[in-house]
Motif scaffolding. Structure first.
Motif, PDB file in Angstrom:
ATOM      1  N   LYS A  23       1.320  -1.287  -0.173  1.00 33.82           N
ATOM      2  CA  LYS A  23       0.132   0.147   0.249  1.00 33.82           C
ATOM      3  C   LYS A  23       1.365   1.120  -0.145  1.00 33.82           C
ATOM      4  O   LYS A  23       1.622   1.421   0.936  1.00 33.82           O
ATOM      5  CB  LYS A  23      -0.834   0.102   1.150  1.00 33.82           C
ATOM      6  CG  LYS A  23      -1.998  -0.714   1.421  1.00 33.82           C
ATOM      7  CD  LYS A  23      -3.269  -0.609   2.030  1.00 33.82           C
ATOM      8  CE  LYS A  23      -2.863   0.209   3.269  1.00 33.82           C
ATOM      9  NZ  LYS A  23      -3.107  -0.756   4.635  1.00 33.82           N
ATOM     10  N   ASP A  25       0.529   4.398   0.600  1.00 31.97           N
ATOM     11  CA  ASP A  25      -0.778   5.425   1.314  1.00 31.97           C
ATOM     12  C   ASP A  25      -0.286   6.317   2.149  1.00 31.97           C
ATOM     13  O   ASP A  25       1.245   6.608   2.541  1.00 31.97           O
ATOM     14  CB  ASP A  25      -1.765   4.882   1.992  1.00 31.97           C
ATOM     15  CG  ASP A  25      -1.038   3.897   2.883  1.00 31.97           C
ATOM     16  OD1 ASP A  25       0.092   3.908   3.278  1.00 31.97           O
ATOM     17  OD2 ASP A  25      -1.860   2.982   4.096  1.00 31.97           O
ATOM     18  N   ASP A  26      -0.420   7.530   2.865  1.00 30.93           N
ATOM     19  CA  ASP A  26      -0.165   8.146   3.284  1.00 30.93           C
ATOM     20  C   ASP A  26       0.363   7.469   5.051  1.00 30.93           C
ATOM     21  O   ASP A  26       1.825   8.101   5.743  1.00 30.93           O
ATOM     22  CB  ASP A  26      -1.510   9.352   4.381  1.00 30.93           C
ATOM     23  CG  ASP A  26      -1.584  10.199   3.171  1.00 30.93           C
ATOM     24  OD1 ASP A  26      -1.188   9.689   2.241  1.00 30.93           O
ATOM     25  OD2 ASP A  26      -2.830  10.151   3.894  1.00 30.93           O
ATOM     26  N   GLU A  27       0.740   6.596   5.186  1.00 34.34           N
ATOM     27  CA  GLU A  27       1.215   5.927   6.533  1.00 34.34           C
ATOM     28  C   GLU A  27       2.269   6.030   6.099  1.00 34.34           C
ATOM     29  O   GLU A  27       2.798   5.506   7.072  1.00 34.34           O
ATOM     30  CB  GLU A  27       0.353   4.331   6.076  1.00 34.34           C
ATOM     31  CG  GLU A  27       0.275   3.851   8.409  1.00 34.34           C
ATOM     32  CD  GLU A  27       0.045   2.254   8.454  1.00 34.34           C
ATOM     33  OE1 GLU A  27       0.326   2.501   9.340  1.00 34.34           O
ATOM     34  OE2 GLU A  27      -1.205   2.570   8.165  1.00 34.34           O
TER      35      GLU A  27
END
Length: 189
Positions: A23, A25-27
């Motif tokens: 992923k 993503d922002d994480e």
């Protein structure tokens, strides 16, 4: 942004084989930002996610020219005069799910150190050049031929993804000596 704790030997988590990032993503962006902040805070040039306890295949590297004041023996080696004080050049690079495609047969020896094995340095032999394929924060694929310190550094960091530390490349005797020295330094601190 936060400075995270760097795991040190003999923390068993450093032996973890990291899993691929799926992923983007922002994480992931936060993890990478924190890794850079943690690495700069510790004056490192490379850091793998597992070194801050996250078993993902993420590396950050910045071979910024070091502050000459940080290594006093460096100055005397150069006669101690022609050092210009430039601010550190930041050249942050992010490698996600990196793989080495064709390591050179020719080897190079560098004196390596590691933030997870503080204050211990040893000569390690690795392929002099290697082609690396990796993804960026958006998941785009890149490929580049690496040489010099960059080739050494990326191979060192990629070892972390397999749970391997640079001292694992040393003979048992040298490795034990390094770990004993580390124990002594910790007691003194």
């Amino acid at each position: 942004m936060a400075i995270r704790e760097i795991l040190e030997v003999p923390d068993s988590r450093l032996k973890t084989v990291s899993t691929p990032v799926e992923k983007f993503d922002d994480e992931l962006k936060v993890l990478v930002e924190d890794m850079f902040e943690t690495m700069y805070d510790a004056n490192g040039i490379g850091l793998a996610a597992i070194q801050v306890g996250v078993p993902l295949r993420v590396l950050v590297i910045d071979l910024q020219p070091e502050d000459p004041d940080a290594e006093p023996e460096e100055c005397t080696a150069h006669g101690g005069h022609h050092h210009t004080h430039q601010p550190l050049k930041k050249e942050p690079r992010i490698f996600i799910n990196p793989e080495i495609l064709d390591p050179a047969d020719e080897l190079n020896v560098y004196q390596e150190g590691c933030l997870s094995v503080p204050d211990i340095y040893a000569d390690v032999e690795r392929p002099k050049t290697c082609r690396v394929r990796w993804q960026d924060l958006e998941g785009q694929v890149h490929e580049e031929e690496m040489d010099g310190l960059m080739a050494t550094c990326i191979q060192h960091e990629m070892d972390h993804l397999e749970g391997i530390l640079f001292i694992d490349h040393l003979s048992r005797l040298k490795r034990n000596m390094a770990l004993k020295k580390l124990e002594k330094l910790r007691k003194a601190a």
